[in-house]
Design an enzyme around this catalytic site. Structure first.
Site, PDB file in Angstrom:
ATOM      1  N   LYS A 193       0.816  -1.215   0.000  1.00  0.00           N
ATOM      2  CA  LYS A 193       0.000   0.000   0.000  1.00  0.00           C
ATOM      3  C   LYS A 193       0.852   1.268   0.000  1.00  0.00           C
ATOM      4  O   LYS A 193       0.604   2.197  -0.772  1.00  0.00           O
ATOM      5  CB  LYS A 193      -0.906  -0.025   1.218  1.00  0.00           C
ATOM      6  CG  LYS A 193      -1.728   1.227   1.418  1.00  0.00           C
ATOM      7  CD  LYS A 193      -2.271   1.308   2.824  1.00  0.00           C
ATOM      8  CE  LYS A 193      -1.167   1.577   3.830  1.00  0.00           C
ATOM      9  NZ  LYS A 193      -1.685   1.860   5.189  1.00  0.00           N
ATOM     10  N   THR A 194       1.861   1.312   0.864  1.00  0.00           N
ATOM     11  CA  THR A 194       2.689   2.519   0.985  1.00  0.00           C
ATOM     12  C   THR A 194       3.404   2.815  -0.325  1.00  0.00           C
ATOM     13  O   THR A 194       3.506   3.969  -0.755  1.00  0.00           O
ATOM     14  CB  THR A 194       3.716   2.340   2.118  1.00  0.00           C
ATOM     15  OG1 THR A 194       3.016   2.073   3.334  1.00  0.00           O
ATOM     16  CG2 THR A 194       4.558   3.593   2.284  1.00  0.00           C
TER      17      THR A 194
ATOM     18  N   GLN B 229      -9.560  -4.614   7.874  1.00  0.00           N
ATOM     19  CA  GLN B 229      -8.707  -4.206   8.987  1.00  0.00           C
ATOM     20  C   GLN B 229      -9.295  -3.010   9.747  1.00  0.00           C
ATOM     21  O   GLN B 229      -8.566  -2.271  10.405  1.00  0.00           O
ATOM     22  CB  GLN B 229      -7.298  -3.870   8.489  1.00  0.00           C
ATOM     23  CG  GLN B 229      -6.557  -5.060   7.900  1.00  0.00           C
ATOM     24  CD  GLN B 229      -5.103  -4.746   7.594  1.00  0.00           C
ATOM     25  OE1 GLN B 229      -4.279  -4.563   8.481  1.00  0.00           O
ATOM     26  NE2 GLN B 229      -4.779  -4.685   6.303  1.00  0.00           N
TER      27      GLN B 229
ATOM     28  N   ARG C 203      -0.121 -10.519  10.559  1.00  0.00           N
ATOM     29  CA  ARG C 203       1.136  -9.888  10.983  1.00  0.00           C
ATOM     30  C   ARG C 203       2.319 -10.824  10.746  1.00  0.00           C
ATOM     31  O   ARG C 203       3.474 -10.394  10.791  1.00  0.00           O
ATOM     32  CB  ARG C 203       1.108  -9.538  12.465  1.00  0.00           C
ATOM     33  CG  ARG C 203       0.048  -8.537  12.949  1.00  0.00           C
ATOM     34  CD  ARG C 203      -0.007  -7.294  12.140  1.00  0.00           C
ATOM     35  NE  ARG C 203      -1.005  -7.447  11.086  1.00  0.00           N
ATOM     36  CZ  ARG C 203      -1.073  -6.661  10.012  1.00  0.00           C
ATOM     37  NH1 ARG C 203      -0.202  -5.698   9.843  1.00  0.00           N
ATOM     38  NH2 ARG C 203      -1.993  -6.865   9.090  1.00  0.00           N
TER      39      ARG C 203
ATOM     40  N   ASP D 156      -5.113   7.929   3.167  1.00  0.00           N
ATOM     41  CA  ASP D 156      -4.626   6.625   3.631  1.00  0.00           C
ATOM     42  C   ASP D 156      -5.498   6.134   4.787  1.00  0.00           C
ATOM     43  O   ASP D 156      -6.113   6.935   5.499  1.00  0.00           O
ATOM     44  CB  ASP D 156      -3.173   6.768   4.081  1.00  0.00           C
ATOM     45  CG  ASP D 156      -2.507   5.426   4.318  1.00  0.00           C
ATOM     46  OD1 ASP D 156      -3.060   4.381   3.896  1.00  0.00           O
ATOM     47  OD2 ASP D 156      -1.417   5.409   4.923  1.00  0.00           O
ATOM     48  N   GLU D 157      -5.548   4.815   4.976  1.00  0.00           N
ATOM     49  CA  GLU D 157      -6.293   4.195   6.087  1.00  0.00           C
ATOM     50  C   GLU D 157      -7.733   4.694   6.129  1.00  0.00           C
ATOM     51  O   GLU D 157      -8.267   5.050   7.191  1.00  0.00           O
ATOM     52  CB  GLU D 157      -5.595   4.475   7.429  1.00  0.00           C
ATOM     53  CG  GLU D 157      -4.151   4.035   7.506  1.00  0.00           C
ATOM     54  CD  GLU D 157      -3.993   2.517   7.609  1.00  0.00           C
ATOM     55  OE1 GLU D 157      -5.006   1.790   7.532  1.00  0.00           O
ATOM     56  OE2 GLU D 157      -2.840   2.062   7.756  1.00  0.00           O
TER      57      GLU D 157
END
Length: 742
Positions: A54-55, A269, A619, A238-239
């Site tokens: 994503k980043t 998430q 994770r 973002d998010e």
């Protein structure tokens, strides 16, 4: 009057962007990532699954918009959830397209809101030099307003009032817009109104105002709104799954003209509803932004195929999601990882022991401790792991909070126990003499200190003298005497009752437990859980003195500078992180899913808990181990929980059962799809082995041996618990796996 938040129904035509070969940062992107970068026109929702890059996509998209000449840096708005993330993105983009990128509007919602209000605050009653109040200032202001209005702070705790006000601001509601049904006692809305009026007099704003006042500014001043709509040709967020209603409304207003809004997030998430996040923002994106393009990033470059398969199978049970399936982004290497392990253990202590031992083995195999993490659902779970790690010298760090014995509520509780065990401990006495509040303020404490110095005695001893004189006011004297009487009575109980029972009696009779139960702070229930877990920590010790000595050693341990440490943290705190090996303990009904999360939200709460489980599994890069205990001491009471329903929902093809004898997780109940709890309840007899009863080989009257307590005789059998009268240690409750026949 038209809806100021409405968008045009007609979708904007979008040209198809084709990337010329002169943008090298696009070369390493997969097709879906490239599409997310190049789809610059119109509303775009990028569903970016865990570990899907994503980043990198956000950075490349921003760089591409600037380098392709679609906009100047100051015409781009990029919103992140932390200042650190904004700074990192700015640095990365600057490294790709040059220092001009630093002129882009990059920041958090709040930082950008401040910037806008500094320029236009007069329109909403603020001067440009207004102050942004922190939480302490907000609480003090609320207290002043309540005091002036004779509002009872016991019935209306100031912190609770402030949280209600902030929740309304998160929804974009001014005092005039709050529905009367949200304030049945007709007390909070007037306080909200007075609070806002006082803020204006002080030329101040709180964090909630930074967006709420922007909404007021834009809706009341179309010319100002038009200025920013014209400025921001491209918006990146973002998010997005973590946005609240006010943030959503703010974005809709700014995106009305260009409609070039790109939101990146993952509905799977969304785990922060308790702090105002609204998952519906991302679920209804296509409805709210007609003609929106949805791009799914499903190629995961972090985890093994079995980890992804298990996580995807679990989250597929949620009805409220847009849908995507993670798959391995590249073949070979770490992505051919082992299956997700399911481990059944006798109790919480054994769970901590097995996980710690496994970490030591992984370390010997070449994996650093810093690449291992234990992710717990509730903060109190860290205690058993901390104790075990310290016992074997395994370095660790607690992320997102202090270590168990360093937490405020635990330090307060220990202070009570220290005074009972050693009345001359003046530091401990001073810490809790007015905690919870007993009307023993600074002046009383100064008087006690003065007398203690002149007599050369402890604070408690000086207090005993003071309560027989008129040195302090009658009300304070009566309160102090009641406390001293309690300490005398508690001290007389030493040796007469078990230390854990004594601790429970002290904390309940002192009012300390009630103090936290009455607190409306979001973390207050967790503090109560930690205090109850303290009883479990005390239970194995013969007296308070040995327990307090143990705590002193624990507090002194792990202070080295070793940076290679295991990470211990909650699942909520782990979002955005990754580790080679992840251990997920306590997957049991009554703990995970957590009942408190589902009390008021029902199925929506359950789905958020399942998203939290999904976050935990994803994770892990190479190894994910899920564990549960057949018996667990929770809040000083033994429980025999069923394995979490989430275990039953994991696809069998991606898991490996490593249960112990008597905890066979291999006998999965798939005929009707019922969960573990239903399966056990439907049987006439106890399920074979899960809760071991007398057929485990122990019966009333058996002579047994325990490594710590020595020889004894079984008095009673209850599941895996044995009541044993030991020859030297007296009556104890122990788990049957810790004894053997003598």
């Amino acid at each position: 009057m038209s809806d100021p938040f409405a968008l045009d129904d007609e979708p904007q035509p979008r040209p198809t962007a084709v990337a010329p070969p002169s943008y090298p940062y696009l070369d390493g992107l997969n097709p879906e990532q490239q599409e997310a970068v190049l789809a610059t026109e119109g509303p775009v929702l990028v569903l970016a699954g865990a570990g899907t890059g994503k980043t990198r996509v956000l950075t490349a998209r921003l760089a591409y918009i600037l380098e392709s000449g679609r906009a100047q840096p100051w015409q781009v708005l990029a919103v992140t959830f932390t200042n650190k993330a904004a700074q990192e993105m700015q640095e990365r983009v600057a490294s790709l397209v040059g220092p001009a990128a630093r002129s882009a509007w990059l920041g958090t919602f709040h930082s950008i809101g401040v910037r806008i209000l500094r320029a236009h605050g007069e329109a909403v009653g603020l001067k440009s030099n207004f102050t942004v109040l922190d939480e302490d200032d907000q609480i003090r202001l609320i207290k002043q307003i309540m005091s002036e209005g004779n509002v009872d702070p016991k019935r209306w705790p100031p912190a609770g009032v402030l949280r209600e006000i902030q929740s309304w601001k998160d929804k974009g509601l001014t005092p005039a817009q709050v529905p009367e049904a949200d304030d049945p006692d007709k007390r909070l809305i007037p306080l909200y109104r007075q609070y806002q009026e006082r803020l204006q007099i002080l030329n101040a704003a709180d964090f909630g105002d930074l967006l709420l006042l922007c909404l007021q500014l834009f809706t009341a001043n179309p010319d100002v709104l038009a200025q920013y709509q014209e400025r921001f040709r491209y918006l990146l967020v973002d998010e997005y799954q973590d946005t609240n209603v006010a943030q959503y409304l703010w974005l809709r207003l700014l995106a009305q003209k260009s409609a070039n809004l790109c939101c990146v997030g993952d509905d799977d998430q969304s785990i922060y509803s308790w702090r105002g996040a609204e998952i519906d923002n991302i679920l209804r994106f296509e409805h709210d932004f007609p003609g929106a393009k949805v791009i799914r990033l499903e190629r995961n470059y972090r985890s093994g195929e079995h980890i992804l398969g298990a996580a995807s199978g679990l989250i597929a049970r949620n009805a409220g999601r847009l849908g995507k399936t993670l798959r391995v982004g590249r073949e070979g290497g770490k992505h051919q990882a082992a299956k997700v392990e399911i481990m059944g253990l006798w109790n919480g202590e054994e769970e901590a022991r097995q996980i710690a031992d496994r970490m030591v083995v992984l370390k010997k195999e070449g994996l650093s401790y810093s690449e291992m993490a234990v992710l717990v659902r509730a903060g109190f779970q860290t205690r058993e792991f901390e104790e075990r790690f310290i016992t074997i010298g395994l370095p660790y760090r607690v992320v997102g909070g202090p270590r168990f014995y360093e937490r405020q509520e635990i330090r307060d509780a220990l202070a009570y126990l220290r005074v009972v065990a050693q009345p001359d401990d003046s530091l401990a006495f001073e810490r809790i003499v007015n905690t919870p509040r007993r009307g023993l303020g600074d002046s009383t404490l100064q008087t006690i200190h003065k007398l203690a110095r002149s007599l050369g005695k402890s604070l408690l001893a000086a207090s005993v003298v003071l309560v027989e004189t008129d040195e302090i006011k009658p009300r304070a004297r009566a309160s102090l005497k009641a406390l001293l009487d309690n300490f005398q009575r508690w001290s007389s109980l030493i040796g007469g009752i078990a230390p854990a029972d004594l601790a429970q009696q002290i904390l309940e009779e002192s009012g300390y437990i009630a103090h936290w139960k009455a607190d409306t702070a979001p973390d207050a229930p967790g503090r109560v859980e930690n205090l109850k877990e303290l009883y479990s920590a005390i239970e194995p010790f013969e007296n308070l003195t040995t327990f307090l000595e143990h705590v002193s050693l624990v507090m002194d341990n792990n202070a080295g500078a070793d940076t290679d440490k295991v990470t211990l943290m909650t699942l909520h705190g782990a979002k955005g992180l990754e580790f080679d090996a992840v251990f997920l303990p306590g997957w049991e009904e009554g703990l995970f899913p957590h009942p408190r999360a589902m009390d008021d939200r029902g199925d929506r709460g359950l789905e958020e808990e399942r998203r939290l489980a999904y976050v935990g599994i994803t994770r892990a890069r190479k190894l994910a181990v899920i564990s549960y205990a057949g018996e667990r001491r929770i809040f000083n009471q033994w429980a025999h929980p069923s394995p979490s329903r989430f275990i039953d929902e994991l696809p069998e093809a991606h898991i490996e059962n490593r249960g112990m004898k008597g905890l066979d997780v291999g006998q999965r109940f798939t005929e009707t799809g019922a969960g573990w709890g239903q399966r056990f309840a439907s049987r006439q007899t106890a399920p074979q082995g899960f809760v071991v009863r007398s057929d485990a080989g122990f019966a009333e009257g058996d002579r047994v041996f325990h490594e710590k307590f020595g020889y004894g005789r079984v008095l009673d059998v209850d599941g895996t618990r044995l009541d044993i009268l030991f020859d030297k240690a007296g009556a104890k409750k122990v788990v049957d796996s810790f004894v053997r026949k003598a």
